[in-house]
Write a protein that holds these residues in place. Structure first.
Motif, PDB file in Angstrom:
ATOM      1  N   LYS A 127      55.836  63.391  20.776  1.00  0.00           N
ATOM      2  CA  LYS A 127      56.504  62.686  19.170  1.00  0.00           C
ATOM      3  C   LYS A 127      56.695  61.653  18.741  1.00  0.00           C
ATOM      4  N   GLU A 128      56.704  60.366  19.533  1.00  0.00           N
ATOM      5  CA  GLU A 128      57.043  59.072  19.060  1.00  0.00           C
ATOM      6  C   GLU A 128      55.608  58.607  19.023  1.00  0.00           C
ATOM      7  N   SER A 129      54.547  59.116  19.581  1.00  0.00           N
ATOM      8  CA  SER A 129      53.168  58.772  18.527  1.00  0.00           C
ATOM      9  C   SER A 129      52.759  58.984  17.133  1.00  0.00           C
ATOM     10  N   LEU A 130      53.223  60.544  16.971  1.00  0.00           N
ATOM     11  CA  LEU A 130      52.692  60.898  15.971  1.00  0.00           C
ATOM     12  C   LEU A 130      53.580  59.904  15.130  1.00  0.00           C
ATOM     13  N   LEU A 131      55.100  59.804  15.021  1.00  0.00           N
ATOM     14  CA  LEU A 131      55.767  59.313  13.913  1.00  0.00           C
ATOM     15  C   LEU A 131      54.973  57.938  14.261  1.00  0.00           C
ATOM     16  N   THR A 132      54.217  57.665  14.755  1.00  0.00           N
ATOM     17  CA  THR A 132      53.659  56.285  14.058  1.00  0.00           C
ATOM     18  C   THR A 132      52.580  56.549  12.763  1.00  0.00           C
ATOM     19  N   VAL A 133      51.888  56.929  12.826  1.00  0.00           N
ATOM     20  CA  VAL A 133      51.334  57.679  12.092  1.00  0.00           C
ATOM     21  C   VAL A 133      51.659  57.417  10.353  1.00  0.00           C
ATOM     22  N   PRO A 134      52.740  57.767  10.359  1.00  0.00           N
ATOM     23  CA  PRO A 134      52.684  56.686   8.737  1.00  0.00           C
ATOM     24  C   PRO A 134      53.442  55.524   8.815  1.00  0.00           C
ATOM     25  N   ILE A 135      53.915  54.439   9.595  1.00  0.00           N
ATOM     26  CA  ILE A 135      54.243  53.939   9.564  1.00  0.00           C
ATOM     27  C   ILE A 135      52.480  52.743   9.700  1.00  0.00           C
ATOM     28  N   VAL A 136      51.654  53.238  10.401  1.00  0.00           N
ATOM     29  CA  VAL A 136      50.213  53.028   9.930  1.00  0.00           C
ATOM     30  C   VAL A 136      49.833  52.759   8.723  1.00  0.00           C
ATOM     31  N   LYS A 137      49.794  54.058   8.454  1.00  0.00           N
ATOM     32  CA  LYS A 137      49.289  54.222   6.824  1.00  0.00           C
ATOM     33  C   LYS A 137      50.299  52.742   5.410  1.00  0.00           C
ATOM     34  N   TYR A 138      51.617  52.762   5.886  1.00  0.00           N
ATOM     35  CA  TYR A 138      52.015  52.227   5.280  1.00  0.00           C
ATOM     36  C   TYR A 138      51.797  50.322   4.969  1.00  0.00           C
ATOM     37  N   TYR A 139      51.456  50.377   6.586  1.00  0.00           N
ATOM     38  CA  TYR A 139      50.617  48.609   7.050  1.00  0.00           C
ATOM     39  C   TYR A 139      49.505  48.841   6.057  1.00  0.00           C
ATOM     40  N   LYS A 140      49.109  50.252   5.749  1.00  0.00           N
ATOM     41  CA  LYS A 140      47.717  49.631   5.394  1.00  0.00           C
ATOM     42  C   LYS A 140      47.386  49.742   3.318  1.00  0.00           C
ATOM     43  N   GLN A 141      48.830  50.383   2.763  1.00  0.00           N
ATOM     44  CA  GLN A 141      49.028  50.621   1.800  1.00  0.00           C
ATOM     45  C   GLN A 141      49.443  48.951   1.710  1.00  0.00           C
ATOM     46  N   MET A 142      49.897  48.007   2.616  1.00  0.00           N
ATOM     47  CA  MET A 142      50.504  46.890   1.993  1.00  0.00           C
ATOM     48  C   MET A 142      49.265  46.001   2.642  1.00  0.00           C
ATOM     49  N   GLY A 143      48.243  46.237   2.679  1.00  0.00           N
ATOM     50  CA  GLY A 143      47.289  45.652   3.372  1.00  0.00           C
ATOM     51  C   GLY A 143      46.775  44.910   4.329  1.00  0.00           C
ATOM     52  N   PHE A 144      47.146  45.442   5.126  1.00  0.00           N
ATOM     53  CA  PHE A 144      46.914  45.145   6.495  1.00  0.00           C
ATOM     54  C   PHE A 144      45.694  45.856   7.833  1.00  0.00           C
ATOM     55  N   LYS A 145      44.236  44.860   7.845  1.00  0.00           N
ATOM     56  CA  LYS A 145      43.368  45.445   8.953  1.00  0.00           C
ATOM     57  C   LYS A 145      44.437  46.425  10.236  1.00  0.00           C
ATOM     58  N   LEU A 146      43.380  46.969  10.555  1.00  0.00           N
ATOM     59  CA  LEU A 146      43.890  47.402  11.614  1.00  0.00           C
ATOM     60  C   LEU A 146      43.290  46.449  12.683  1.00  0.00           C
ATOM     61  N   GLU A 147      42.697  45.706  12.665  1.00  0.00           N
ATOM     62  CA  GLU A 147      43.289  45.046  14.089  1.00  0.00           C
ATOM     63  C   GLU A 147      44.218  43.955  13.529  1.00  0.00           C
ATOM     64  N   GLU A 148      44.647  43.470  12.307  1.00  0.00           N
ATOM     65  CA  GLU A 148      45.689  43.173  12.076  1.00  0.00           C
ATOM     66  C   GLU A 148      46.834  43.973  12.396  1.00  0.00           C
ATOM     67  N   MET A 149      47.021  45.173  12.878  1.00  0.00           N
ATOM     68  CA  MET A 149      48.177  45.751  12.797  1.00  0.00           C
ATOM     69  C   MET A 149      49.072  46.304  14.350  1.00  0.00           C
ATOM     70  N   GLN A 150      47.367  45.158  15.715  1.00  0.00           N
ATOM     71  CA  GLN A 150      47.534  46.045  16.472  1.00  0.00           C
ATOM     72  C   GLN A 150      49.131  44.761  17.401  1.00  0.00           C
ATOM     73  N   GLY A 151      49.466  44.606  16.778  1.00  0.00           N
ATOM     74  CA  GLY A 151      51.131  43.885  17.560  1.00  0.00           C
ATOM     75  C   GLY A 151      52.248  44.321  16.423  1.00  0.00           C
ATOM     76  N   LEU A 152      51.885  45.274  14.954  1.00  0.00           N
ATOM     77  CA  LEU A 152      53.022  45.439  14.339  1.00  0.00           C
ATOM     78  C   LEU A 152      53.498  47.063  14.445  1.00  0.00           C
ATOM     79  N   VAL A 153      52.848  47.408  14.721  1.00  0.00           N
ATOM     80  CA  VAL A 153      52.767  48.747  14.658  1.00  0.00           C
ATOM     81  C   VAL A 153      54.293  49.957  15.580  1.00  0.00           C
ATOM     82  N   GLU A 154      54.374  48.652  16.730  1.00  0.00           N
ATOM     83  CA  GLU A 154      54.332  49.441  17.781  1.00  0.00           C
ATOM     84  C   GLU A 154      56.749  48.516  17.763  1.00  0.00           C
ATOM     85  N   GLY A 155      56.672  47.740  16.783  1.00  0.00           N
ATOM     86  CA  GLY A 155      57.164  46.681  16.593  1.00  0.00           C
ATOM     87  C   GLY A 155      57.819  45.547  17.223  1.00  0.00           C
ATOM     88  N   ASN A 156      57.870  44.571  16.638  1.00  0.00           N
ATOM     89  CA  ASN A 156      57.599  42.877  17.730  1.00  0.00           C
ATOM     90  C   ASN A 156      58.956  41.823  17.148  1.00  0.00           C
TER      91      ASN A 156
END
Length: 277
Positions: free
Chosen positions: A48-77
């Motif tokens: 379930k936790e991994s599933l709920l990461t999908v909306p976070i990735v979509k939101y970062y994509k909406q903000m203009g982040f490229k996939l390679e830029e998301m690696q350190g962001l989606v799981e929190g930092n």
């Protein structure tokens, strides 16, 4: 969604409105990976936790982040890491916003020039008229003039200067002639190329304001080699209407070599400052 421990890739795809291809690509990029891969059939399952990461990735994509830029962001930092990355993205998007704005202005102005030329051609506009020129800041550069119009309008030295100065221009090329009589009689030796800058640049040459004046305006249709005949038309018109012509003149190339190589479709506006005698 029914609560359960693991979700297949198909269920995640359906629930999160995302393709299985994208999920596999996210795994390859190290952004969202399946929690279990079945050894027998290589089926992928997510908790379930991994599933709920999908909306976070979509939101970062909406903000203009490229996939390679998301690696350190989606799981929190850390706050510092997030602040640094968001600040960089804000600066990057600000530059993109400026670039998009510049492109929009240039395309919009060029589109309007084409519409203006179509109007002139369709209505066969040849009459002289009085026109007020709004004051506008132009950048310019003096150049030799030998009645080789293509070389004067597409000036390589001028375009190289603009590129080096990282300046972007819009609208038509305007050539200023210090003496319209010399231009009309084929004795002109110099002209100044002028174009409107989208924004001022530090390395701008000969910045000047053109406008705030009344001019006699007439359109020339077709080849530029016989454009000087329009000056005679302006002189005759001014004499009949009681106007005195100024010394200089301006040729505004509405549609020219920048747009088409069909000289029959060229449209040029000739402008001569005037005042009452």
């Amino acid at each position: 969604m029914e609560e359960k421990k693991l979700y297949s890739i198909g269920e995640v795809s359906k629930s999160c409105n995302i393709s299985t291809k994208a999920l596999r690509f996210y795994d390859k990029m190290g952004i969202i990976s399946p929690d279990v891969i079945c050894k027998e059939n290589s089926y992928r399952y997510y908790n379930k936790e991994s599933l709920l990461t999908v909306p976070i990735v979509k939101y970062y994509k909406q903000m203009g982040f490229k996939l390679e830029e998301m690696q350190g962001l989606v799981e929190g930092n850390t706050y510092f890491y997030l602040e640094h990355n968001f600040r960089n993205k804000i600066d990057q998007l600000s530059q993109q916003e400026q670039q998009i704005h510049n492109s929009y202005i240039a395309v919009k102005d060029w589109y309007e020039l084409i519409q203006e030329a179509k109007m002139v051609l369709q209505n066969n506009v040849h009459d002289v008229s009085v026109k007020y020129i709004q004051p506008t800041t132009f950048c310019g550069m003096d150049q030799d003039f030998e009645y080789q119009y293509m070389e004067s309008i597409i000036n390589l030295e001028w375009t190289s200067h603009l590129e080096k100065a990282k300046n972007e221009i819009t609208g038509p090329v305007i050539l200023k002639f210090d003496s319209f009589e010399e231009k009309m009689t084929g004795r002109c030796k110099q002209t100044r190329i002028m174009q409107q800058a989208i924004y001022p640049c530090k390395g701008c040459k000969n910045r000047q304001v053109f406008g705030g004046i009344m001019v006699a305006s007439v359109y020339h249709i077709g080849k530029l080699e016989n454009i000087d005949e329009e000056y005679e038309k302006i002189l005759n018109w001014a004499s009949k209407k009681g106007y005195k012509c100024g010394k200089e003149s301006y040729e505004r190339y509405v549609v020219d070599y920048w747009t088409t190589r069909n000289a029959d479709e060229f449209v040029t506006e000739i402008m001569v400052p005037i005042n009452r005698e």
